[in-house]
Design a protein around this motif. Structure first.
Motif, PDB file in Angstrom:
ATOM      1  N   VAL A 174      30.903  24.570 -18.777  1.00 16.57           N
ATOM      2  CA  VAL A 174      31.116  23.315 -18.047  1.00 16.57           C
ATOM      3  C   VAL A 174      31.095  22.132 -19.025  1.00 16.57           C
ATOM      4  O   VAL A 174      30.129  21.954 -19.766  1.00 16.57           O
ATOM      5  CB  VAL A 174      30.023  23.094 -16.974  1.00 16.57           C
ATOM      6  N   ASP A 175      32.156  21.351 -18.992  1.00 18.89           N
ATOM      7  CA  ASP A 175      32.265  20.213 -19.906  1.00 18.89           C
ATOM      8  C   ASP A 175      31.601  18.984 -19.271  1.00 18.89           C
ATOM      9  O   ASP A 175      32.266  18.114 -18.707  1.00 18.89           O
ATOM     10  CB  ASP A 175      33.734  19.944 -20.231  1.00 18.89           C
ATOM     11  N   SER A 229      37.626  27.174 -16.221  1.00 18.67           N
ATOM     12  CA  SER A 229      36.632  26.524 -17.064  1.00 18.67           C
ATOM     13  C   SER A 229      36.507  27.223 -18.418  1.00 18.67           C
ATOM     14  O   SER A 229      36.484  26.569 -19.465  1.00 18.67           O
ATOM     15  CB  SER A 229      35.280  26.507 -16.344  1.00 18.67           C
ATOM     16  N   ARG A 230      36.439  28.545 -18.412  1.00 16.75           N
ATOM     17  CA  ARG A 230      36.328  29.271 -19.683  1.00 16.75           C
ATOM     18  C   ARG A 230      37.609  29.118 -20.506  1.00 16.75           C
ATOM     19  O   ARG A 230      37.566  29.061 -21.730  1.00 16.75           O
ATOM     20  CB  ARG A 230      36.041  30.763 -19.440  1.00 16.75           C
ATOM     21  N   TYR A 231      38.750  29.084 -19.799  1.00 14.91           N
ATOM     22  CA  TYR A 231      40.022  28.902 -20.505  1.00 14.91           C
ATOM     23  C   TYR A 231      40.030  27.552 -21.234  1.00 14.91           C
ATOM     24  O   TYR A 231      40.349  27.478 -22.419  1.00 14.91           O
ATOM     25  CB  TYR A 231      41.172  28.977 -19.498  1.00 14.91           C
ATOM     26  N   PHE A 232      39.649  26.506 -20.518  1.00 18.22           N
ATOM     27  CA  PHE A 232      39.632  25.170 -21.137  1.00 18.22           C
ATOM     28  C   PHE A 232      38.606  25.107 -22.274  1.00 18.22           C
ATOM     29  O   PHE A 232      38.838  24.461 -23.290  1.00 18.22           O
ATOM     30  CB  PHE A 232      39.335  24.086 -20.096  1.00 18.22           C
ATOM     31  N   LEU A 234      38.976  18.330 -15.755  1.00 15.32           N
ATOM     32  CA  LEU A 234      37.848  17.690 -15.071  1.00 15.32           C
ATOM     33  C   LEU A 234      37.582  18.357 -13.723  1.00 15.32           C
ATOM     34  O   LEU A 234      36.420  18.546 -13.332  1.00 15.32           O
ATOM     35  CB  LEU A 234      38.112  16.186 -14.907  1.00 15.32           C
ATOM     36  N   VAL A 235      38.648  18.724 -13.013  1.00 14.92           N
ATOM     37  CA  VAL A 235      38.466  19.425 -11.733  1.00 14.92           C
ATOM     38  C   VAL A 235      37.676  20.713 -11.966  1.00 14.92           C
ATOM     39  O   VAL A 235      36.714  21.011 -11.249  1.00 14.92           O
ATOM     40  CB  VAL A 235      39.832  19.732 -11.064  1.00 14.92           C
ATOM     41  N   ALA A 236      38.068  21.459 -12.995  1.00 13.51           N
ATOM     42  CA  ALA A 236      37.355  22.716 -13.286  1.00 13.51           C
ATOM     43  C   ALA A 236      35.885  22.440 -13.592  1.00 13.51           C
ATOM     44  O   ALA A 236      35.004  23.152 -13.105  1.00 13.51           O
ATOM     45  CB  ALA A 236      38.020  23.428 -14.455  1.00 13.51           C
ATOM     46  N   ALA A 237      35.627  21.408 -14.387  1.00 17.67           N
ATOM     47  CA  ALA A 237      34.244  21.084 -14.753  1.00 17.67           C
ATOM     48  C   ALA A 237      33.433  20.669 -13.522  1.00 17.67           C
ATOM     49  O   ALA A 237      32.236  20.963 -13.423  1.00 17.67           O
ATOM     50  CB  ALA A 237      34.227  19.979 -15.800  1.00 17.67           C
ATOM     51  N   LEU A 238      34.078  19.979 -12.595  1.00 14.58           N
ATOM     52  CA  LEU A 238      33.365  19.515 -11.402  1.00 14.58           C
ATOM     53  C   LEU A 238      33.140  20.651 -10.407  1.00 14.58           C
ATOM     54  O   LEU A 238      32.128  20.695  -9.714  1.00 14.58           O
ATOM     55  CB  LEU A 238      34.161  18.385 -10.727  1.00 14.58           C
ATOM     56  N   GLU A 239      34.100  21.567 -10.331  1.00 18.69           N
ATOM     57  CA  GLU A 239      34.029  22.618  -9.314  1.00 18.69           C
ATOM     58  C   GLU A 239      33.156  23.803  -9.710  1.00 18.69           C
ATOM     59  O   GLU A 239      32.571  24.440  -8.864  1.00 18.69           O
ATOM     60  CB  GLU A 239      35.450  23.143  -9.020  1.00 18.69           C
ATOM     61  N   ILE A 286      28.314  24.244 -24.752  1.00 21.16           N
ATOM     62  CA  ILE A 286      28.379  25.517 -25.483  1.00 21.16           C
ATOM     63  C   ILE A 286      27.286  26.478 -25.016  1.00 21.16           C
ATOM     64  O   ILE A 286      27.352  27.661 -25.300  1.00 21.16           O
ATOM     65  CB  ILE A 286      28.316  25.341 -27.018  1.00 21.16           C
ATOM     66  N   ASN A 287      26.301  25.970 -24.294  1.00 21.36           N
ATOM     67  CA  ASN A 287      25.248  26.840 -23.789  1.00 21.36           C
ATOM     68  C   ASN A 287      25.440  27.247 -22.333  1.00 21.36           C
ATOM     69  O   ASN A 287      24.614  27.973 -21.777  1.00 21.36           O
ATOM     70  CB  ASN A 287      23.879  26.164 -23.960  1.00 21.36           C
ATOM     71  N   CYS A 288      26.504  26.768 -21.718  1.00 15.05           N
ATOM     72  CA  CYS A 288      26.740  27.051 -20.303  1.00 15.05           C
ATOM     73  C   CYS A 288      27.549  28.348 -20.155  1.00 15.05           C
ATOM     74  O   CYS A 288      28.535  28.537 -20.861  1.00 15.05           O
ATOM     75  CB  CYS A 288      27.509  25.882 -19.684  1.00 15.05           C
ATOM     76  N   PRO A 289      27.155  29.228 -19.244  1.00 17.18           N
ATOM     77  CA  PRO A 289      27.921  30.462 -19.048  1.00 17.18           C
ATOM     78  C   PRO A 289      29.370  30.193 -18.632  1.00 17.18           C
ATOM     79  O   PRO A 289      30.247  31.012 -18.858  1.00 17.18           O
ATOM     80  CB  PRO A 289      27.177  31.189 -17.925  1.00 17.18           C
TER      81      PRO A 289
END
Lengths: 208, 437
Positions: free
Chosen positions: B116-117, A188-191, B25-30, B110-113
């Motif tokens: 998350v998109d 997530s941070r990478y993207f 999207l997988v990263a954002a969802l997980e 931009i405020n998420c640690p």
């Protein structure tokens, strides 16, 4: 540590690694759709920013406003690192200097306090309660219990068995529960860095 | 509704989700840990603090469906991980968070640690809704009308030529210069300028290009791309194709988009992905071009033409998601006497509440007015009687907020301020000195 505990822990570690490997495989099986537009900034510098200054408390309004929550999170995760390091070191405990034992115990204890505190906030604060799933409560409680036991075990040997048992359970829970966010964090941070770095929003490269 | 039809609808929605389910999207969802720190970052929550307005809660509706499909525990013990089978009522209920409560502004991101998109997740939700005919009718109609205009361009060409001739006359009168031209279909021009429906995006641009002595031609088409709002790459590509084909046919060096945030997001950042690579021309916003003209001294501006304090509202698509933060400020510092920053601004600016296509949907007027409360407070706190912006959607929303919250400000586009400053400088130079004194 007895051979039985060693087998249990190694088994748990194998389950954890296997589970995370499965996540990696499933994620990489998904299409990779890089942005094809002309870059305005530097994607590489964006990624570096995402993992360094972008994590600083002053980098985001949310952490500037909620510094206590940010620090609670930092302490919790430092505690987890200490708890897991302690689990790896426990067979060689006799060789660990007293200062090292103390550091692990203190870090784990602080992490436990932060974890239980976080759980309390999660059940009392209406927004957090609304977005939480049973998995959220279970995962935070499990890790907090693991850290509590870890602090106890590195303080004195009485808590070693619960520490090892909860450690094994935590390792198994990593790929199955929301604890796996520790793995997806890197994606997530990478993207994030790639996206905003490319667009010249972060990473210190001015838009052309 | 029969079981078969219901299943087909759900399958269609799930199919739409699968199609957009890439690694990002997988990263954002997980990754979301549901820490809730995103809450106050969202203008909707900041304006109306209810748990369902927390970005994580909004995205949770899609995550629940994803977990049921892809999470081992979600398949076995859905209650444990908050997984849920998708139903038609769920789909119906998804329309409000996806199209009305989330403007895809990415302030939560931009405020998420974790970064998350959430916009990506809500765009997936929009794709699911569009695929099952649950997208707002107005957005579908506007997107399809734009595609139809592209398909029947020849039928419009002569009518458009006449309209442009009228505009040319108007621009000549405003500038006091009969040599001003609004070229159309100009082969070999360096710039293809793409405006919006309505003279207000063409007239000031014509004056500016004329004064900068630019080689330009006006596009037959409008910059807006409602396909992007629908989360429908096929429609979005068809809309963008009209401009891409026109630019290639005319052999321009760059396409310059008018003051429109989502048009910039669509053609500058997204369209190359739809077309499979970079275009043989650059895509820029008029804001960047104006900043260049100011830097290069190609425009004589008299900031006393805009004497009142001016504050600037950053469009999310231009600033936070497009990196155009300094360019509008270069222009404002040259075109107005007293520029006052809003707080926060730049990449941290709050969305006006009209983005993501919301401003085009009449039935959600009250929703977007409520969502704009935070922006209204920001404007009030800035204390400037003039609010400038470089986005048509923002302009419309800010104008509505002005009336709704009695802000008593004037909302203007950046180009208008530049034209004011330019006309005053031109008049000053044209008038003999003793008379001017």
């Amino acid at each position: 540590m007895t051979p039985a505990w060693a087998i249990i822990l190694l088994g748990a570690l194998a389950v954890s690694v296997w589970g995370l490997w499965g996540h990696l495989r499933r994620t990489l099986a998904r299409p990779w759709r890089p942005e094809l537009s002309r870059a305005a900034g530097s994607p590489g510098r964006g990624v570096i920013y995402a993992f360094t200054w972008g994590m600083a408390p002053w980098a985001k309004e949310s952490t500037r406003l909620h510094l206590l929550a940010y620090l609670r999170g930092v302490v919790f995760h430092v505690g987890i690192a200490a708890g897991l390091a302690g689990l790896a070191l426990i067979p060689w405990r006799a060789a660990v200097p007293a200062a090292g034992e103390g550091a692990i115990a203190v870090a784990a204890a602080a992490g436990a306090v932060a974890g239980w505190g976080g759980l309390l906030v999660r059940v009392t604060e209406h927004n957090l309660r609304a977005v939480s799933t049973p998995d959220d409560l279970f995962s935070v409680a499990l890790v907090s219990a693991f850290l509590s036991a870890g602090a106890g075990a590195w303080w004195g040997p009485r808590w070693t068995a619960p520490y090892l048992a909860l450690g094994a359970l935590t390792l198994v829970a990593i790929p199955l529960t929301k604890i796996r966010h520790c793995f997806y964090f890197f994606f997530s941070r990478y993207f994030f860095g790639l996206f905003y770095g490319r667009r010249g929003v972060v990473g210190g490269v001015q838009h052309e | 509704m029969s079981e078969t039809v219901r299943t087909e609808t759900i399958n269609t929605a799930l199919g739409a989700l699968e199609r957009v389910l890439d690694r990002r999207l997988v990263a954002a969802l997980e990754v979301c840990a549901r820490c809730g720190i995103c809450a106050e970052a969202c203008h909707v929550y900041a304006s109306d603090p209810r748990p369902e307005h927390v970005p994580a809660a909004r995205a949770e509706r899609v995550r629940a469906v994803y977990r049921r499909q892809h999470d081992p525990l979600g398949k076995l013990f859905p209650w444990l991980v908050g997984a849920k089978d998708l139903t038609e009522p769920d789909l119906d209920a998804l329309a409000e968070p996806a199209f009305a409560s989330c403007t895809l502004c990415r302030r939560c991101t931009i405020n998420c640690p974790f970064g998350v998109d959430t916009a990506l997740i809500m765009r997936a939700a929009r794709a699911m809704l569009t695929a099952t005919d649950r997208a707002p009718e107005m957005l579908v109609m506007l997107a399809d009308a734009a595609i139809a205009r592209g398909e029947h361009a020849e039928e419009f060409r002569e009518i458009y030529r006449e309209i442009v001739a009228g505009l040319e006359h108007e621009a000549q009168e405003r500038l006091g210069d009969p040599t001003l031209r609004i070229p159309l279909d100009q082969q070999g021009a360096e710039i293809l300028y793409v405006g919006l429906s309505g003279a207000h995006t063409i007239l000031p641009a014509a004056i500016i290009f004329h004064e900068a002595n630019a080689s330009w031609t006006l596009s037959m088409f409008e910059a807006s791309n409602y396909g992007l709002f629908l989360g429908d790459p096929a429609r979005a590509k068809a809309i963008a194709r009209r401009i891409v084909d026109e630019a290639v046919r005319l052999g321009v060096k760059e396409v310059v988009l008018t003051e429109c945030g989502h048009a910039y997001a669509a053609l500058r950042w997204e369209a190359p992905n739809w077309f499979g690579g970079e275009f043989p021309f650059k895509v820029r916003s008029i804001v960047e071009v104006l900043a260049d003209y100011v830097r290069d001294g190609r425009l004589a501006l008299d900031p006393t033409a805009n004497p009142e304090p001016v504050t600037y509202h950053d469009s999310c698509n231009l600033a936070r998601n497009g990196g155009l933060i300094e360019a509008p400020r270069i222009v404002l510092r040259a075109a107005v006497q007293n520029f006052v920053e809003m707080n926060p601004h730049g990449k941290e600016n709050f969305c006006c509440g009209g983005g993501g296509g919301l401003v085009a949907i009449p039935e959600w007027f009250e929703t977007r007015m409520r969502a704009g409360r935070k922006k209204a407070e920001q404007i009030r706190a800035a204390g400037a009687p003039v609010v400038a912006t470089s986005c048509e959607n923002c302009n419309l929303q800010l104008t509505d907020l002005n009336g709704y919250y009695d802000l008593n400000v004037q909302v203007v586009g950046l180009m208008e301020l530049v034209v004011n400053a330019l006309l005053k400088a031109r008049r000053r130079h044209a008038v003999p000195l003793p008379e001017a004194a």
